[in-house]
Design a protein around this motif. Sequence first.
Motif, PDB file in Angstrom:
ATOM      1  N   ALA A 114      47.221 -18.810  82.826  1.00  0.00           N
ATOM      2  CA  ALA A 114      47.196 -19.943  81.357  1.00  0.00           C
ATOM      3  C   ALA A 114      48.082 -21.118  81.701  1.00  0.00           C
ATOM      4  O   ALA A 114      48.000 -21.687  80.939  1.00  0.00           O
ATOM      5  N   GLN A 115      48.967 -21.222  82.751  1.00  0.00           N
ATOM      6  CA  GLN A 115      49.809 -22.324  82.675  1.00  0.00           C
ATOM      7  C   GLN A 115      49.723 -23.237  84.094  1.00  0.00           C
ATOM      8  O   GLN A 115      50.670 -24.941  84.123  1.00  0.00           O
ATOM      9  N   SER A 116      48.297 -23.577  84.087  1.00  0.00           N
ATOM     10  CA  SER A 116      48.010 -23.852  85.486  1.00  0.00           C
ATOM     11  C   SER A 116      46.892 -25.247  84.987  1.00  0.00           C
ATOM     12  O   SER A 116      46.119 -24.540  84.309  1.00  0.00           O
ATOM     13  N   GLU A 117      47.148 -26.621  85.645  1.00  0.00           N
ATOM     14  CA  GLU A 117      45.639 -26.700  84.951  1.00  0.00           C
ATOM     15  C   GLU A 117      44.399 -26.515  86.094  1.00  0.00           C
ATOM     16  O   GLU A 117      43.465 -27.080  85.735  1.00  0.00           O
ATOM     17  N   TRP A 132      47.113 -14.503  89.493  1.00  0.00           N
ATOM     18  CA  TRP A 132      47.765 -15.493  89.375  1.00  0.00           C
ATOM     19  C   TRP A 132      46.652 -15.567  87.647  1.00  0.00           C
ATOM     20  O   TRP A 132      45.328 -15.176  87.494  1.00  0.00           O
ATOM     21  N   ASN A 133      47.566 -15.496  86.629  1.00  0.00           N
ATOM     22  CA  ASN A 133      47.561 -15.938  85.724  1.00  0.00           C
ATOM     23  C   ASN A 133      47.337 -17.138  85.116  1.00  0.00           C
ATOM     24  O   ASN A 133      48.206 -18.005  84.717  1.00  0.00           O
ATOM     25  N   THR A 186      41.198 -23.505  87.029  1.00  0.00           N
ATOM     26  CA  THR A 186      40.695 -23.128  85.799  1.00  0.00           C
ATOM     27  C   THR A 186      39.970 -21.890  87.000  1.00  0.00           C
ATOM     28  O   THR A 186      39.690 -22.878  88.846  1.00  0.00           O
ATOM     29  N   TYR A 193      51.956 -22.738  90.866  1.00  0.00           N
ATOM     30  CA  TYR A 193      53.781 -21.502  90.445  1.00  0.00           C
ATOM     31  C   TYR A 193      53.337 -20.085  91.596  1.00  0.00           C
ATOM     32  O   TYR A 193      52.184 -20.072  91.865  1.00  0.00           O
ATOM     33  N   THR A 235      52.140 -14.155  88.955  1.00  0.00           N
ATOM     34  CA  THR A 235      52.180 -13.239  88.106  1.00  0.00           C
ATOM     35  C   THR A 235      52.065 -11.880  88.617  1.00  0.00           C
ATOM     36  O   THR A 235      52.360 -10.952  87.647  1.00  0.00           O
ATOM     37  N   PRO A 262      54.759 -17.083  85.928  1.00  0.00           N
ATOM     38  CA  PRO A 262      54.744 -18.164  86.183  1.00  0.00           C
ATOM     39  C   PRO A 262      56.467 -19.221  86.883  1.00  0.00           C
ATOM     40  O   PRO A 262      57.017 -18.244  85.705  1.00  0.00           O
ATOM     41  N   GLY A 268      42.285 -14.937  78.960  1.00  0.00           N
ATOM     42  CA  GLY A 268      42.873 -15.990  79.974  1.00  0.00           C
ATOM     43  C   GLY A 268      41.424 -16.300  80.942  1.00  0.00           C
ATOM     44  O   GLY A 268      40.697 -14.866  80.819  1.00  0.00           O
TER      45      GLY A 268
END
Length: 152
Positions: free
Chosen positions: A16-19, A13-14, A21, A87, A90, A148, A56
């Motif tokens: 970048a669009q998730s809360e 998973w990238n 880390t 999501y 990726t 995503p 990221g």
Amino acid sequence: MNETRLHCSIILWNLAQSEQTVTSLREHLRDYAVDAYSQVPGLRQKIWVSSTGPEGETWGAVYLWDNEESAYGRPPAASRVGELIGYRPTRREYFSVEAAVEGVSAVGALMAGLGMAYQDPTAEPLTRPREYVPGGEAPPIPMRGNGPGPLS
């Protein structure tokens, strides 16, 4: 001759669009995932991986499966990380294993309780090192897959 055919999957998973880390997902490993995945039929080994850097954060796992059905079927019931991230992965890659070996390690055999998730929870994630490419800079690694999107 051993007729066992092992299969490998790499799911990333990238973030970048998730809360979530890399640091926040470590708690999920300690409190749930390591124990839950230790009970998954057909799973020989799962190694959770992370990477941070200027591009990221990336989170995922490398799986070694005992059989094709386990490797390519539905995600194990133990899987909850997609819900946490929000999501689908990726990047997904699937491989036949040509050979596998466990080398001599000062750390010992891989086992639950080994890894950054079990160290100081405030430790900074490792920063991705710059890759060596003869004659120049390494291009960024593109993320492939479904991208995503909402979980189904």
